[in-house]
Enzyme design. Structure first.
Site, PDB file in Angstrom:
ATOM      1  N   ASN A 175      59.074  17.507  37.823  1.00 15.74           N
ATOM      2  CA  ASN A 175      59.197  18.209  39.098  1.00 15.74           C
ATOM      3  C   ASN A 175      59.842  17.338  40.163  1.00 15.74           C
ATOM      4  O   ASN A 175      59.298  17.106  41.233  1.00 15.74           O
ATOM      5  CB  ASN A 175      57.829  18.718  39.567  1.00 15.74           C
ATOM      6  CG  ASN A 175      56.747  17.664  39.535  1.00 15.74           C
ATOM      7  OD1 ASN A 175      56.628  16.925  38.560  1.00 15.74           O
ATOM      8  ND2 ASN A 175      55.966  17.589  40.584  1.00 15.74           N
ATOM      9  N   ASP A 183      47.414  11.284  36.746  1.00 21.81           N
ATOM     10  CA  ASP A 183      47.958  12.320  37.631  1.00 21.81           C
ATOM     11  C   ASP A 183      48.484  11.685  38.921  1.00 21.81           C
ATOM     12  O   ASP A 183      48.284  12.198  40.019  1.00 21.81           O
ATOM     13  CB  ASP A 183      46.918  13.403  37.933  1.00 21.81           C
ATOM     14  CG  ASP A 183      47.554  14.633  38.583  1.00 21.81           C
ATOM     15  OD1 ASP A 183      48.757  14.855  38.364  1.00 21.81           O
ATOM     16  OD2 ASP A 183      46.856  15.345  39.334  1.00 21.81           O
ATOM     17  N   GLY A 204      47.436  15.692  45.976  1.00 26.90           N
ATOM     18  CA  GLY A 204      47.763  14.557  45.123  1.00 26.90           C
ATOM     19  C   GLY A 204      47.210  13.229  45.563  1.00 26.90           C
ATOM     20  O   GLY A 204      46.925  12.998  46.734  1.00 26.90           O
TER      21      GLY A 204
END
Lengths: 434, 315
Positions: A102, A319, A338
């Site tokens: 992404n 992540d 995030g």
């Protein structure tokens, strides 16, 4: 990643995730590979031209493989670059990063894969493996060029942080991926059910006055995906595989357990954040704790830890999602999702070992061997012939997380000033110390 | 053409290859062989269908099939009328069955129908009193294409029985593939279908063919490599990611053709997408039968028209 003269890591606790066993001894690395491992790798045995490093009883194990990290390039180098991400990785014992697609532009063409691999060759200390887009532009409408992307070097295929909403597109993507033996890594969340929410739905969100995301948003999509896997990938011998990128609820775990029980080619991961933190850590609207999927309840966290210990959860990911200060210094609802995690994944994981919830060998396997097996990589094993991607760490040495000293370009760590144990003292990639 | 004492072909319609026996198919191919000779003479006109009316009813645009049937009908002496959907009252909302009734009232002897829906030709055949020939219905059947392919193969290889024939590309949407699978297996060939899983229909492994997902295994040691047309609307990410990727992995070029037998021949029902499912060097090369297929198309359609005409009333 150059190869140099032979290096021996001696006097170590050798932890091979393949056997789960632990022995005292050393590892000899030469020409990028492990050429010797065991009790007989000692200073006396390795010869004069070998550089011997006495590990003083520290653990030596394969380098960590992080299956989900955003590395900023191309298009977001204000948040992270390949150089800064790889420094953070090396500091945290991560020797292989699977980079999420992404980016801007997204990794949906062979040219972008090629660009990433060249940038990695020139600027990275650790291995960067591009995960390519499963659909063009990550838009969820059209299958990306899976065959050409795989030829260019894509290690797996994902739709980034969003699910492929159309069941028809997902079915065809899986069907097509099967012919190419491709690994699909999918983030599962029903966007309609999750749309308004910014944290886990429940009492705590209600008290904070924040809209919630129900667990079902994740489970519904996982359930659909398992049915599509049964339709398209069941029994394939070509290596095609479905990996649930981030599972955070018991509802999802039950579905995956059933799929595994009937032999479907599936695996799953959760993030170190979901294993370490819960919704109450959001506390006073702390935006560094705003994650997607959201942090869940303590009961859910404990269930995830148990599933990790049992092996139902295959993999732990960082992540890693660097965000610049401005994206987080806003009201909670407006903040970006995030947290960074490359440097803290191992010590945060060691907390689970220290608490007696997860055996050390299982924790290490979830960050080394299992990712390697899912992705078809030769890494993740402490064996002769395997790539010499190794780390040395002292699992008991304490430290305090200091954002200012983190290597990542962004500092949005959820473990700000946390006390941890477990310091990486050496990271080796392809036989060279980085 | 020979006037046969006894009809060798007992069917009233030709709706598909399904239902034809091996002797039925062989009789049509034998008749077609004779039609090839007729078509190669200066005087091509015969009188088998003199006085008969043939209507070409095409609900889908077609150049080669329609003109092939038109030419076949005219060479046999029939009056041929072409109706295409653009000029018919179907665009004004008339149903298929009403159209059939209207046309039937004009007392045609033979109707050739192409329709975009599977089963539409069969439906129409039940509403008319003449013979109906399926010129392609949806993704179901295209029997005259399979017959002309069989004729082309038989004339070049001397047989069909025992040959390995690879049908490659968009099998899922191809009526040509379905008719060929039925006909070629009926005639004793070993039939393979080759394509990405997204272009293979569900359950195809139970249809008497070998299924291959890679060109290398699919066309290895094949005697015949039959390429299918990939519709442009299927290349853009719905079924395959792109034209470029399809050409790379499933397009027939000279490199891939080396996997087939040294004397393997290449076929394509046309029209071809150059550089997509087939490279120009192969399509125009010495092993290509593509133009011969077109010639055989007229002959096969003459054979079919003649065979059905023998069973018409007053014949």
């Amino acid at each position: 990643m150059s190869t140099s003269s032979p290096i021996a890591l001696i006097n170590a606790r050798l932890l091979d995730p393949a056997s789960g066993g632990e022995i005292r001894g050393g590892v000899l690395a030469e020409n990028g590979c492990i050429v010797g491992v065991g009790a007989d790798v000692t200073k006396a045995n390795v010869g004069a031209r070998t550089k011997a490093i006495d590990c003083g009883g520290d653990i030596v194990c394969p380098g960590l493989i992080d299956m989900c990290a955003f590395i900023g390039e191309p298009g977001a180098s204000h948040r992270e670059t390949i150089a800064t991400a790889s420094r953070a990785a090396a500091a945290g014992g991560v020797t292989t990063i699977v980079a999420t697609p992404n980016t801007n532009p997204p990794v949906d063409g062979a040219a972008v894969v090629d660009y990433l691999m060249r940038r990695a060759r020139d600027t990275a200390k650790v291995r960067i493996l591009p995960c390519a887009a499963l659909t063009k532009g990550l838009a969820g409408g059209e299958i990306a060029e899976i065959g050409l992307l795989k030829e260019a070097g894509a290690i797996a295929f994902s739709n980034g942080p969003a699910s492929v909403v159309s069941s028809q597109v997902m079915r065809r993507a899986m069907t097509y991926a099967r012919d190419f033996g491709a690994v699909i890594i999918h983030r599962s969340e029903d966007p309609e059910l999750a749309r308004a929410g910014v944290m886990n739905e429940g009492e705590f969100a209600s008290r904070l006055g924040l809209p919630g995301i129900p667990r079902e948003a994740e489970a519904i999509m996982i359930d659909r995906d398992m049915r599509l896997v049964a339709l398209t990938l069941a029994g394939n011998a070509g290596g095609a595989h479905y990996h649930a990128q981030l599972v955070t609820t018991t509802l999802s775990l039950d579905i995956i357990a059933k799929a595994k029980a009937v032999g479907l080619p599936v695996s799953c991961a959760t993030s170190i954040n979901h294993l370490s933190l819960n919704e109450t850590d959001v506390g006073d609207y702390r935006t560094f704790l705003k994650l997607s999927p959201p942090l869940r309840t303590e009961e859910e966290r404990l269930a995830l830890v148990e599933a990790l210990a049992s092996g139902l959860i295959d993999v732990i990911v960082s992540d890693h999602n660097p965000q610049d200060v401005e994206a987080k210094r806003v009201p909670f609802s407006e903040a970006e999702y995030g947290a960074i995690g490359l440097e803290t994944m191992l010590p945060a994981g060691l907390r689970l070992v220290q608490a007696g919830h997860v055996p050390l060998a299982r924790l290490i396997a979830s960050m080394t061997l299992r990712p390697a097996e899912i992705l078809g990589l030769p890494q993740g094993r402490l064996q002769k012939g395997a790539p010499a991607d190794l780390i040395r760490f002292d699992p008991e040495e304490p430290f305090v997380v200091d954002p200012a000293r983190l290597q990542s370009r962004s500092k949005n760590t959820p473990f700000d000033e946390a006390r941890m144990e477990g310091v990486v003292k050496l990271t080796m990639v392809a036989g060279a110390i980085v | 053409m020979t006037v046969l004492a006894k009809p060798v072909f007992s069917h009233r319609h030709l709706l598909g290859i399904e239902g034809l026996s091996r002797p039925d198919i062989e009789a049509l191919l034998d008749l077609a062989d004779e039609a090839v000779e007729v078509s190669r003479q200066v005087e091509k006109k015969r009188s088998v269908l003199r006085g008969r009316t043939l209507i070409n009813l095409f609900f889908e645009p077609s150049t080669r099939t329609q003109s092939s049937f038109e030419l076949a009908g005219k060479r046999l002496g029939a009056d041929v009328m072409n109706m295409s959907v653009a000029t018919s009252s179907v665009t004004k909302g008339e149903t298929l069955i009403d159209t059939a009734a209207t046309l039937n009232a004009m007392r045609p002897d033979l109707i050739v129908v192409r329709h975009h829906h599977s089963g539409a030709v069969q439906l129409l055949s039940r509403k008319v009193s003449c013979s109906v020939i399926n010129a392609g219905d949806g993704s179901h059947e295209h029997p005259t294409q399979a017959l002309l392919d069989a004729l082309t193969i038989r004339r070049n290889k001397g047989r069909i029985d025992g040959l390995t024939i690879a049908i490659c590309g968009d099998v899922a949407h191809s009526r040509v593939a379905r008719s060929n699978m039925i006909l070629l297996t009926q005639m004793g060939a070993r039939v393979r279908v080759v394509g990405p899983s997204t272009l293979l229909p569900a359950g195809i492994e139970r249809m008497g063919v070998e299924v291959h997902r890679s060109m290398e295994s699919g066309i290895r040691d094949a005697d015949i490599v039959m390429m299918l047309r990939l519709q442009r609307e299927r290349m853009d990410g719905a079924f395959v990611p792109s034209l470029k990727e399809f050409a790379r992995f499933y397009g027939l070029d000279e490199e891939k053709l080396k996997w087939a037998k040294p004397d393997a021949l290449v076929m394509h029902p046309g029209p071809i997408n150059r550089g997509v499912e087939i490279e120009s060097a192969v399509a125009d090369g010495p092993r290509s039968l593509i133009n011969e297929q077109v010639e055989m198309g007229v002959a096969v359609r003459m054979a079919v028209l003649e065979a059905l005409a023998q069973n018409l009333p007053n014949s």
